[in-house]
Design a protein around this motif. Structure first.
Motif, PDB file in Angstrom:
ATOM      1  N   GLY A  15     -24.659 -19.321  14.065  1.00 13.45           N
ATOM      2  CA  GLY A  15     -23.414 -18.790  14.633  1.00 13.45           C
ATOM      3  C   GLY A  15     -22.355 -18.552  13.573  1.00 13.45           C
ATOM      4  O   GLY A  15     -21.649 -17.545  13.597  1.00 13.45           O
ATOM      5  N   PHE A  16     -22.220 -19.492  12.613  1.00 16.43           N
ATOM      6  CA  PHE A  16     -21.224 -19.322  11.556  1.00 16.43           C
ATOM      7  C   PHE A  16     -21.603 -18.208  10.583  1.00 16.43           C
ATOM      8  O   PHE A  16     -20.746 -17.624   9.943  1.00 16.43           O
ATOM      9  N   SER A  17     -22.863 -17.903  10.464  1.00 13.36           N
ATOM     10  CA  SER A  17     -23.268 -16.851   9.530  1.00 13.36           C
ATOM     11  C   SER A  17     -22.847 -15.472  10.014  1.00 13.36           C
ATOM     12  O   SER A  17     -22.735 -14.546   9.233  1.00 13.36           O
ATOM     13  N   PHE A  18     -22.593 -15.322  11.307  1.00 14.08           N
ATOM     14  CA  PHE A  18     -22.157 -14.037  11.844  1.00 14.08           C
ATOM     15  C   PHE A  18     -20.646 -13.955  12.028  1.00 14.08           C
ATOM     16  O   PHE A  18     -20.139 -12.962  12.500  1.00 14.08           O
ATOM     17  N   ALA A  19     -19.927 -14.987  11.656  1.00 11.33           N
ATOM     18  CA  ALA A  19     -18.473 -14.978  11.796  1.00 11.33           C
ATOM     19  C   ALA A  19     -17.860 -14.043  10.763  1.00 11.33           C
ATOM     20  O   ALA A  19     -18.349 -13.924   9.647  1.00 11.33           O
ATOM     21  N   ALA A  20     -16.804 -13.380  11.126  1.00  5.66           N
ATOM     22  CA  ALA A  20     -16.131 -12.462  10.197  1.00  5.66           C
ATOM     23  C   ALA A  20     -14.642 -12.755  10.195  1.00  5.66           C
ATOM     24  O   ALA A  20     -14.081 -13.232  11.172  1.00  5.66           O
ATOM     25  N   CYS A  21     -14.034 -12.445   9.081  1.00  7.55           N
ATOM     26  CA  CYS A  21     -12.594 -12.626   8.948  1.00  7.55           C
ATOM     27  C   CYS A  21     -11.926 -11.270   9.039  1.00  7.55           C
ATOM     28  O   CYS A  21     -12.565 -10.232   8.902  1.00  7.55           O
ATOM     29  N   ASP A  22     -10.621 -11.283   9.234  1.00  7.03           N
ATOM     30  CA  ASP A  22      -9.874 -10.036   9.189  1.00  7.03           C
ATOM     31  C   ASP A  22      -9.930  -9.466   7.786  1.00  7.03           C
ATOM     32  O   ASP A  22     -10.155 -10.173   6.816  1.00  7.03           O
ATOM     33  N   ASP A  23      -9.673  -8.185   7.683  1.00  3.58           N
ATOM     34  CA  ASP A  23      -9.640  -7.546   6.375  1.00  3.58           C
ATOM     35  C   ASP A  23      -8.440  -8.078   5.606  1.00  3.58           C
ATOM     36  O   ASP A  23      -7.290  -7.809   5.955  1.00  3.58           O
ATOM     37  N   ASP A  24      -8.703  -8.853   4.563  1.00  2.00           N
ATOM     38  CA  ASP A  24      -7.622  -9.431   3.773  1.00  2.00           C
ATOM     39  C   ASP A  24      -7.499  -8.765   2.408  1.00  2.00           C
ATOM     40  O   ASP A  24      -6.821  -9.263   1.539  1.00  2.00           O
ATOM     41  N   ASP A  25      -8.140  -7.639   2.251  1.00  2.00           N
ATOM     42  CA  ASP A  25      -8.052  -6.908   0.998  1.00  2.00           C
ATOM     43  C   ASP A  25      -6.788  -6.062   1.004  1.00  2.00           C
ATOM     44  O   ASP A  25      -6.712  -5.028   1.655  1.00  2.00           O
ATOM     45  N   ASP A  26      -5.800  -6.505   0.261  1.00  2.00           N
ATOM     46  CA  ASP A  26      -4.543  -5.788   0.169  1.00  2.00           C
ATOM     47  C   ASP A  26      -4.455  -5.163  -1.217  1.00  2.00           C
ATOM     48  O   ASP A  26      -4.435  -5.864  -2.221  1.00  2.00           O
ATOM     49  N   ASP A  27      -4.414  -3.857  -1.254  1.00  2.00           N
ATOM     50  CA  ASP A  27      -4.325  -3.190  -2.556  1.00  2.00           C
ATOM     51  C   ASP A  27      -2.894  -3.124  -3.064  1.00  2.00           C
ATOM     52  O   ASP A  27      -2.630  -2.543  -4.110  1.00  2.00           O
ATOM     53  N   GLY A  28      -1.952  -3.717  -2.340  1.00  2.00           N
ATOM     54  CA  GLY A  28      -0.567  -3.740  -2.795  1.00  2.00           C
ATOM     55  C   GLY A  28       0.071  -2.358  -2.829  1.00  2.00           C
ATOM     56  O   GLY A  28       1.033  -2.128  -3.540  1.00  2.00           O
ATOM     57  N   GLY A  29      -0.491  -1.423  -2.087  1.00  2.00           N
ATOM     58  CA  GLY A  29       0.071  -0.078  -2.091  1.00  2.00           C
ATOM     59  C   GLY A  29      -0.203   0.655  -3.383  1.00  2.00           C
ATOM     60  O   GLY A  29       0.545   1.526  -3.787  1.00  2.00           O
ATOM     61  N   ALA A  30      -1.274   0.281  -4.072  1.00  2.00           N
ATOM     62  CA  ALA A  30      -1.568   0.853  -5.382  1.00  2.00           C
ATOM     63  C   ALA A  30      -2.368   2.143  -5.259  1.00  2.00           C
ATOM     64  O   ALA A  30      -3.333   2.347  -5.960  1.00  2.00           O
ATOM     65  N   GLY A  31      -1.982   2.999  -4.357  1.00  2.00           N
ATOM     66  CA  GLY A  31      -2.628   4.291  -4.268  1.00  2.00           C
ATOM     67  C   GLY A  31      -2.070   5.195  -5.347  1.00  2.00           C
ATOM     68  O   GLY A  31      -0.863   5.396  -5.444  1.00  2.00           O
ATOM     69  N   PHE A  32      -2.939   5.714  -6.197  1.00  2.00           N
ATOM     70  CA  PHE A  32      -2.484   6.529  -7.320  1.00  2.00           C
ATOM     71  C   PHE A  32      -2.667   8.002  -6.984  1.00  2.00           C
ATOM     72  O   PHE A  32      -3.657   8.393  -6.378  1.00  2.00           O
ATOM     73  N   ALA A  33      -1.709   8.797  -7.402  1.00  2.00           N
ATOM     74  CA  ALA A  33      -1.742  10.228  -7.107  1.00  2.00           C
ATOM     75  C   ALA A  33      -2.848  10.932  -7.889  1.00  2.00           C
ATOM     76  O   ALA A  33      -3.471  11.855  -7.389  1.00  2.00           O
ATOM     77  N   ASN A  34      -3.067  10.501  -9.126  1.00  2.00           N
ATOM     78  CA  ASN A  34      -4.064  11.140  -9.989  1.00  2.00           C
ATOM     79  C   ASN A  34      -4.912  10.080 -10.671  1.00  2.00           C
ATOM     80  O   ASN A  34      -4.573   8.904 -10.673  1.00  2.00           O
ATOM     81  N   THR A  35      -5.973  10.529 -11.283  1.00  2.00           N
ATOM     82  CA  THR A  35      -6.774   9.622 -12.083  1.00  2.00           C
ATOM     83  C   THR A  35      -6.011   9.325 -13.380  1.00  2.00           C
ATOM     84  O   THR A  35      -5.151  10.100 -13.799  1.00  2.00           O
ATOM     85  N   PRO A  36      -6.284   8.191 -14.020  1.00  2.00           N
ATOM     86  CA  PRO A  36      -5.461   7.748 -15.144  1.00  2.00           C
ATOM     87  C   PRO A  36      -5.436   8.687 -16.347  1.00  2.00           C
ATOM     88  O   PRO A  36      -4.414   8.772 -17.039  1.00  2.00           O
ATOM     89  N   GLU A  37      -6.514   9.416 -16.594  1.00  2.00           N
ATOM     90  CA  GLU A  37      -6.508  10.300 -17.767  1.00  2.00           C
ATOM     91  C   GLU A  37      -5.504  11.435 -17.601  1.00  2.00           C
ATOM     92  O   GLU A  37      -4.964  11.938 -18.581  1.00  2.00           O
ATOM     93  N   ILE A  38      -5.216  11.822 -16.365  1.00  2.00           N
ATOM     94  CA  ILE A  38      -4.233  12.878 -16.114  1.00  2.00           C
ATOM     95  C   ILE A  38      -2.817  12.304 -16.215  1.00  2.00           C
ATOM     96  O   ILE A  38      -1.933  12.897 -16.827  1.00  2.00           O
ATOM     97  N   GLU A  39      -2.603  11.124 -15.622  1.00  2.00           N
ATOM     98  CA  GLU A  39      -1.261  10.519 -15.635  1.00  2.00           C
ATOM     99  C   GLU A  39      -0.835  10.078 -17.035  1.00  2.00           C
ATOM    100  O   GLU A  39       0.342  10.124 -17.364  1.00  2.00           O
ATOM    101  N   ALA A  40      -1.776   9.635 -17.860  1.00  2.00           N
ATOM    102  CA  ALA A  40      -1.441   9.122 -19.201  1.00  2.00           C
ATOM    103  C   ALA A  40      -1.408  10.207 -20.264  1.00  2.00           C
ATOM    104  O   ALA A  40      -0.964   9.962 -21.382  1.00  2.00           O
ATOM    105  N   ALA A  41      -1.860  11.414 -19.927  1.00  2.00           N
ATOM    106  CA  ALA A  41      -1.954  12.489 -20.922  1.00  2.00           C
ATOM    107  C   ALA A  41      -0.601  12.779 -21.559  1.00  2.00           C
ATOM    108  O   ALA A  41       0.435  12.753 -20.900  1.00  2.00           O
TER     109      ALA A  41
END
Length: 154
Positions: A15-41
């Motif tokens: 029973g415990f092997s099928f238990a699931a938790c809420d999604d606790d993956d918080d990316d901190g709002g780190a959505g980037f507009a472009n890939t890093p090679e474009i932003e750092a150019a």
């Protein structure tokens, strides 16, 4: 009693092997507009220094570090261009990634365009710092030189 406890514990474990938790993956709002090679150019102007291993005489020269996107995501060409007391011109492809509020770039292979592995970091204010070591053979002796570039985006 043992016959009852064993199946009970097995059922609980199952029973415990099928238990699931809420999604606790918080990316901190780190959505980037472009890939890093474009932003750092861009072109970063600054100072290249170098010192021979075991010595204290450090030489400095004005120069640039240029980050140019390649056709591949998360890869950029890094070009060092310095002349004066320190003359060094070289280009190599590097892996580049977002790093907190800035970027990091590196190439750990020694058979790249610079002939050595190198690392660098660009902070969120456009300041760059990069370093690498090179071994240079002079006659039968081999010397190690430590190079460092510090600059700011133009």
């Amino acid at each position: 009693m043992k016959k009852i406890l064993y199946p009970l514990f097995m059922a609980l474990a199952l029973g415990f092997s099928f238990a699931a938790c809420d999604d606790d993956d918080d990316d901190g709002g780190a959505g980037f507009a472009n890939t890093p090679e474009i932003e750092a150019a861009g072109v970063y102007a600054g100072t290249m220094s170098y010192v021979q291993d075991g010595k204290t005489d450090t030489l400095y020269a004005a120069g640039t570090l240029t980050v140019t996107p390649t056709d591949s995501a998360y890869c950029a060409d890094i070009t060092y261009d310095c002349s004066g007391d320190v003359t060094y011109n070289g280009t190599s492809v590097a892996n580049i990634a977002h790093d907190n509020d800035g970027f990091m770039f590196f190439n750990t292979l020694t058979n790249n365009g610079l002939g050595t592995s190198f690392t660098g970091r660009i902070d969120g204010n456009g300041n760059v710092e990069s370093s690498f070591d090179r071994q240079i053979r002079q006659g039968v002796r081999r010397y190690t030189y430590h190079y460092k570039f510090i600059g700011r985006k133009q």
